[in-house]
Design a protein around this motif. Structure first.
Motif, PDB file in Angstrom:
ATOM      1  N   THR A   1     -15.066   8.769   3.355  1.00  0.00           N
ATOM      2  CA  THR A   1     -16.567   8.288   3.316  1.00  0.00           C
ATOM      3  C   THR A   1     -16.908   6.816   3.697  1.00  0.00           C
ATOM      4  OG1 THR A   1     -16.613   7.922   0.989  1.00  0.00           O
ATOM      5  CG2 THR A   1     -16.913  10.088   1.491  1.00  0.00           C
ATOM      6  N   ARG A   2     -16.082   6.017   3.540  1.00  0.00           N
ATOM      7  CA  ARG A   2     -16.260   4.310   3.764  1.00  0.00           C
ATOM      8  C   ARG A   2     -17.219   3.729   2.575  1.00  0.00           C
ATOM      9  NH1 ARG A   2     -14.241   2.390   8.762  1.00  0.00           N
ATOM     10  NH2 ARG A   2     -14.892   0.472   8.377  1.00  0.00           N
ATOM     11  N   ARG A   3     -17.346   4.591   1.669  1.00  0.00           N
ATOM     12  CA  ARG A   3     -18.315   4.051   0.597  1.00  0.00           C
ATOM     13  C   ARG A   3     -17.893   3.073  -0.108  1.00  0.00           C
ATOM     14  NH1 ARG A   3     -21.537   9.607  -1.067  1.00  0.00           N
ATOM     15  NH2 ARG A   3     -22.646   9.640   0.731  1.00  0.00           N
ATOM     16  N   LYS A   4     -16.601   3.126  -0.373  1.00  0.00           N
ATOM     17  CA  LYS A   4     -15.832   1.837  -1.146  1.00  0.00           C
ATOM     18  C   LYS A   4     -14.718   1.444  -0.504  1.00  0.00           C
ATOM     19  CE  LYS A   4     -14.182   4.939  -4.601  1.00  0.00           C
ATOM     20  NZ  LYS A   4     -14.372   5.141  -6.003  1.00  0.00           N
ATOM     21  N   HIS A   5     -13.852   0.441  -0.823  1.00  0.00           N
ATOM     22  CA  HIS A   5     -12.854   0.078  -0.350  1.00  0.00           C
ATOM     23  C   HIS A   5     -12.105  -1.086  -1.143  1.00  0.00           C
ATOM     24  CE1 HIS A   5     -15.095  -3.670   0.705  1.00  0.00           C
ATOM     25  NE2 HIS A   5     -13.724  -4.225   0.788  1.00  0.00           N
ATOM     26  N   ILE A   6     -10.528  -0.998  -0.901  1.00  0.00           N
ATOM     27  CA  ILE A   6      -9.743  -2.043  -1.581  1.00  0.00           C
ATOM     28  C   ILE A   6      -9.067  -2.683  -0.592  1.00  0.00           C
ATOM     29  CG2 ILE A   6      -9.408  -0.587  -3.909  1.00  0.00           C
ATOM     30  CD1 ILE A   6      -6.709   0.072  -2.744  1.00  0.00           C
ATOM     31  N   VAL A   7      -8.792  -3.897  -0.872  1.00  0.00           N
ATOM     32  CA  VAL A   7      -7.972  -4.895  -0.275  1.00  0.00           C
ATOM     33  C   VAL A   7      -6.604  -5.183  -0.871  1.00  0.00           C
ATOM     34  CG1 VAL A   7      -7.748  -7.210   0.799  1.00  0.00           C
ATOM     35  CG2 VAL A   7      -9.962  -6.110   0.640  1.00  0.00           C
ATOM     36  N   VAL A   8      -5.517  -4.760  -0.222  1.00  0.00           N
ATOM     37  CA  VAL A   8      -4.276  -4.782  -0.777  1.00  0.00           C
ATOM     38  C   VAL A   8      -3.146  -5.270   0.266  1.00  0.00           C
ATOM     39  CG1 VAL A   8      -4.468  -2.688  -2.000  1.00  0.00           C
ATOM     40  CG2 VAL A   8      -3.536  -2.538   0.219  1.00  0.00           C
ATOM     41  N   GLU A   9      -2.067  -5.914  -0.304  1.00  0.00           N
ATOM     42  CA  GLU A   9      -1.105  -6.497   0.732  1.00  0.00           C
ATOM     43  C   GLU A   9       0.085  -5.389   0.622  1.00  0.00           C
ATOM     44  OE1 GLU A   9       0.141 -10.413  -0.753  1.00  0.00           O
ATOM     45  OE2 GLU A   9      -1.369 -11.126   0.555  1.00  0.00           O
ATOM     46  N   ALA A  10       0.528  -4.913   2.035  1.00  0.00           N
ATOM     47  CA  ALA A  10       1.348  -4.124   1.936  1.00  0.00           C
ATOM     48  C   ALA A  10       2.573  -4.449   2.793  1.00  0.00           C
ATOM     49  CB  ALA A  10       0.878  -2.731   2.589  1.00  0.00           C
ATOM     50  N   LYS A  11       3.816  -3.880   1.997  1.00  0.00           N
ATOM     51  CA  LYS A  11       5.050  -4.260   2.619  1.00  0.00           C
ATOM     52  C   LYS A  11       5.356  -3.527   3.956  1.00  0.00           C
ATOM     53  CE  LYS A  11      10.025  -3.614   1.310  1.00  0.00           C
ATOM     54  NZ  LYS A  11      10.740  -3.232   0.135  1.00  0.00           N
ATOM     55  N   LEU A  12       5.739  -4.181   4.955  1.00  0.00           N
ATOM     56  CA  LEU A  12       6.131  -3.703   6.275  1.00  0.00           C
ATOM     57  C   LEU A  12       7.518  -3.032   5.887  1.00  0.00           C
ATOM     58  CD1 LEU A  12       4.043  -5.454   7.126  1.00  0.00           C
ATOM     59  CD2 LEU A  12       5.358  -5.577   9.192  1.00  0.00           C
ATOM     60  N   ASP A  13       7.705  -1.623   6.428  1.00  0.00           N
ATOM     61  CA  ASP A  13       8.959  -1.039   5.905  1.00  0.00           C
ATOM     62  C   ASP A  13       9.265   0.106   7.152  1.00  0.00           C
ATOM     63  OD1 ASP A  13      11.210   0.583   5.025  1.00  0.00           O
ATOM     64  OD2 ASP A  13      10.011   0.742   3.019  1.00  0.00           O
ATOM     65  N   THR A  14      10.124  -0.145   8.070  1.00  0.00           N
ATOM     66  CA  THR A  14      10.514   0.509   9.058  1.00  0.00           C
ATOM     67  C   THR A  14      11.312   1.736   8.751  1.00  0.00           C
ATOM     68  OG1 THR A  14      12.367  -0.626   9.847  1.00  0.00           O
ATOM     69  CG2 THR A  14      10.209  -1.010  10.939  1.00  0.00           C
ATOM     70  N   GLY A  15      11.637   1.901   7.277  1.00  0.00           N
ATOM     71  CA  GLY A  15      12.436   3.047   6.845  1.00  0.00           C
ATOM     72  C   GLY A  15      11.549   4.113   6.425  1.00  0.00           C
ATOM     73  N   PHE A  16       9.988   3.679   6.548  1.00  0.00           N
ATOM     74  CA  PHE A  16       9.083   4.960   6.138  1.00  0.00           C
ATOM     75  C   PHE A  16       8.460   5.428   7.471  1.00  0.00           C
ATOM     76  CE2 PHE A  16       4.642   5.592   4.610  1.00  0.00           C
ATOM     77  CZ  PHE A  16       4.775   6.890   4.237  1.00  0.00           C
ATOM     78  N   SER A  17       8.730   6.559   7.526  1.00  0.00           N
ATOM     79  CA  SER A  17       8.338   7.164   8.780  1.00  0.00           C
ATOM     80  C   SER A  17       6.593   7.396   8.893  1.00  0.00           C
ATOM     81  CB  SER A  17       9.000   8.507   9.231  1.00  0.00           C
ATOM     82  OG  SER A  17       8.707   9.420   8.241  1.00  0.00           O
ATOM     83  N   GLY A  18       6.250   7.565   7.777  1.00  0.00           N
ATOM     84  CA  GLY A  18       4.633   7.795   7.744  1.00  0.00           C
ATOM     85  C   GLY A  18       3.779   6.518   7.995  1.00  0.00           C
ATOM     86  N   PRO A  19       2.510   6.734   8.074  1.00  0.00           N
ATOM     87  CA  PRO A  19       1.395   5.559   8.322  1.00  0.00           C
ATOM     88  C   PRO A  19       1.244   4.672   7.106  1.00  0.00           C
ATOM     89  CG  PRO A  19       0.507   7.493   8.039  1.00  0.00           C
ATOM     90  CD  PRO A  19       1.846   7.757   7.892  1.00  0.00           C
ATOM     91  N   LEU A  20       1.212   5.083   5.785  1.00  0.00           N
ATOM     92  CA  LEU A  20       0.668   4.240   4.639  1.00  0.00           C
ATOM     93  C   LEU A  20       1.053   4.960   3.195  1.00  0.00           C
ATOM     94  CD1 LEU A  20      -0.635   1.615   3.859  1.00  0.00           C
ATOM     95  CD2 LEU A  20      -2.688   2.869   3.660  1.00  0.00           C
TER      96      LEU A  20
END
Length: 135
Positions: free
Chosen positions: A30-49
């Protein structure tokens, strides 16, 4: 010609050795709210997030979950059930609709290959810089 867009991150010293992280703005569909996070880059995880359960629930992503049963394989060969929802990730000025996963076992926010493959990724560990370039 449109100028290149560069999203900057850094190497976090919260792990040893330091780990590349990037800031993200995450929205429910809905884009009605959001959060800002820091995320670790991990090429071992095949999905997006992959989000921690706390971040997943704070966005209300459980309201947009798929009924599909998703099982992930973690280090050591263990299988875990994952919850999956639709969402939107904003990196710099680039918005990308993605599937967002979580599990009770997730302790860190992680960007995986499916999202990273949309960018040219530069890991400059020597200078502590992470760059995602929108081609």
């Amino acid at each position: 010609m449109e100028p290149r867009r560069v999203i900057e991150g850094y190497y976090s010293n919260l792990e040893n050795p330091p780990v590349p992280v990037i800031p993200l703005k995450i929205f429910p569909p809905t884009r009605r709210k959001h959060i800002v996070v820091e995320a670790k880059l991990d090429t071992g995880f095949s999905g997006p997030l992959l989000l921690t359960p706390e971040n997943y629930l704070s966005l209300g992503l459980h309201l947009y979950e798929s009924t599909e049963n998703v099982v992930g394989l973690i280090a050591g060969g263990y299988r875990v059930e994952l919850r999956v929802s639709r969402g939107i990730v904003e990196l710099g000025k680039t918005s990308v609709p993605v599937e967002i996963y979580t599990s009770v076992f997730v302790k860190k926010n992680i960007i995986g290959r499916q999202l990273l493959n949309e960018f040219k990724v530069v890991l400059d560990a020597k200078n502590g810089k992470v760059l995602l370039e929108n081609p």
